[in-house]
Design a protein around this motif. Structure first.
Motif, PDB file in Angstrom:
ATOM      1  N   ARG A 344       0.812  -1.219   0.000  1.00 37.50           N
ATOM      2  CA  ARG A 344       0.000   0.000   0.000  1.00 37.50           C
ATOM      3  C   ARG A 344       0.843   1.265   0.000  1.00 37.50           C
ATOM      4  N   ARG A 347       0.711   3.660  -2.881  1.00 34.01           N
ATOM      5  CA  ARG A 347      -0.380   4.628  -3.022  1.00 34.01           C
ATOM      6  C   ARG A 347       0.004   5.997  -2.476  1.00 34.01           C
ATOM      7  N   ASN A 352       6.505   6.903  -1.218  1.00 38.91           N
ATOM      8  CA  ASN A 352       7.008   5.826  -2.057  1.00 38.91           C
ATOM      9  C   ASN A 352       8.194   6.289  -2.896  1.00 38.91           C
TER      10      ASN A 352
END
Length: 432
Positions: A344, A347, A352
């Motif tokens: 996740r 997202r 990230n």
């Protein structure tokens, strides 16, 4: 400035004159020599673990990009291959990537503030060696000579590039090398240097230890697979022998032995994760083993403060070995047992992206962070000459220096990170 040869240097050092004195914890009983933290580094990529008999199939996070220092694939990239079930796996395992990024942040934090408790909260180097061991076990499904060559290709060029600047700076400040300069080519032992450059090159213990683990892994993996759990448990024996029976030679070889023994369990733990040994362990057994190891490490650290002058794990190899073992074990076991992948995270685009950059530039961040901390001091000194800065900026705060250091690290990533791309035979880029 008087010269100080690098023989016997090691361990994750604090910031020297800037961040406080920090003895090398790699050699016990007076010999200099984690760890921190340090790295690279490691520096370092993600792999999933199943049973040993199923190692041939692709699993979440097992797509190799040339080593734990490798550049990550773009978020959402899928790996072609056969999986046992479920949708295609992402090319990177964000659980391991996140641990590596946090380890690098902890290294810089420790070298800035010198907090003795930092190693207990998050033993970065133990985690880095565990992750590297996992990836090495996966890579050794290919011929060992090719794997070792690949690791050397990815590690040495960034080291050489960084080393040119450090060596030139020491030469300018009066250092004259002898034959030992070969350790600046292949760091199988601590490279020589003078006191002026010590704060920059003292972090190389991690790269040296990692390199030795890479060279020894074909044999270590064979031994591990003969009796996984007994060999894993016995991997804590060498550090006990060095500490209580034989302290080893007082030279570069002795330093190598101390560091390898300190982190051998974490490296073998990576093998256990890759081969599916950890996921077969019961939660109760993991909890007992982890708490026992942490208890032994903590007890030894606090009960020997008089010997080392602190409870800092980086000063105490036995405490470091057991604490790291107990801390890394549940992290690796949970990954295998619960199939944690932090998918996740993709997202959260900014987070990230940050994790991606940290993993793609792990060697660069590790090598250049200490120089960034060194340069932050004279740079902040110049800020005092600007009245507005003197009035409104917390120039005396270590937190301010911490922030300036990260700005400089970002600059080094942009200016020098491309070397990691070249080492990986990829097109150079400012950011991955």
């Amino acid at each position: 400035m008087a010269e100080a040869e690098a023989n016997g240097r090691g361990r994750d050092t604090g910031g020297g004159e800037l961040m406080g004195s920090h003895r090398r914890g790699g050699q016990a009983r007076g010999a200099a020599a984690d760890s921190a933290d340090g790295a690279v580094l490691t520096a370092a990529t993600a792999v999933g673990s199943r049973a040993a008999g199923r190692r041939g199939s692709l699993r979440s996070g097992e797509a190799e990009r040339g080593g734990e220092w490798a550049q990550p694939a773009a978020p959402g990239t899928e790996v072609t291959g056969v999986r046992e079930s479920g949708p295609p796996a992402p090319a990177r395992d964000r659980y391991f990537d996140t641990l590596r990024a946090l380890a690098l942040v902890r290294v810089v934090t420790y070298h800035t503030f010198g907090w003795a408790w930092a190693g207990m909260v998050f033993p970065s180097m133990g985690i880095m060696f565990g992750l590297a061991g996992t990836l090495m076990a996966k890579s050794l499904e290919r011929p060992a000579p090719k794997v070792v060559k690949s690791r050397l290709r990815r590690l040495l060029p960034p080291f050489w590039f960084w080393g040119v600047f450090v060596v030139l700076a020491m030469l300018i400040h009066g250092w004259m090398p002898n034959w030992e300069i070969v350790y600046w080519v292949v760091p199988l032992g601590d490279p020589p240097g003078n006191a002026w450059g010590e704060q920059a090159w003292e972090i190389l213990w991690y790269l040296r230890t990692y390199l030795w683990f890479v060279l020894l892994s074909p044999v270590l993996l064979r031994v591990f697979r003969l009796a996984p759990l007994p060999v894993l448990a016995l991997s804590l024996t060498p550090i006990l022998v060095l500490n209580f029976v034989w302290s080893g030679p007082d030279n570069r070889l002795g330093t190598v032995l101390w560091d390898l023994s300190t982190y051998l369990f974490c490296w073998m733990l990576g093998f256990a994760h890759r081969d599916g040994v950890l996921e077969r362990m019961k939660p109760a057994a993991v909890a007992v083993a982890s708490l026992a190891a942490i208890g032994c490490g903590g007890w030894y650290a606090f009960s020997h403060q008089a010997d080392f002058g602190t409870y800092d794990l980086d000063e105490n190899p036995v405490a470091q070995a057991f604490w790291s073992a107990g801390f890394v074990l549940p992290l690796m076991w949970a990954k295998a047992y619960f199939r944690i992948d932090f998918a996740r995270l993709t997202r959260l685009r900014r987070t990230n992206r940050l994790v991606t950059v940290f993993n793609a530039r792990a060697v660069t961040i590790y090598l250049w962070h200490q120089i960034a901390l060194i340069l932050a001091v004279p740079l902040i000194d110049q800020f005092w000459n600007v009245p507005a800065f003197e009035t409104y900026l917390p120039l005396e705060s270590q937190w301010f220096m911490f922030g300036v250091a990260w700005v400089l690290i970002a600059v080094f990533v942009l200016l020098c990170g491309w070397v990691e791309d070249v080492a990986a035979k990829k097109k150079p880029a400012l950011l991955p």
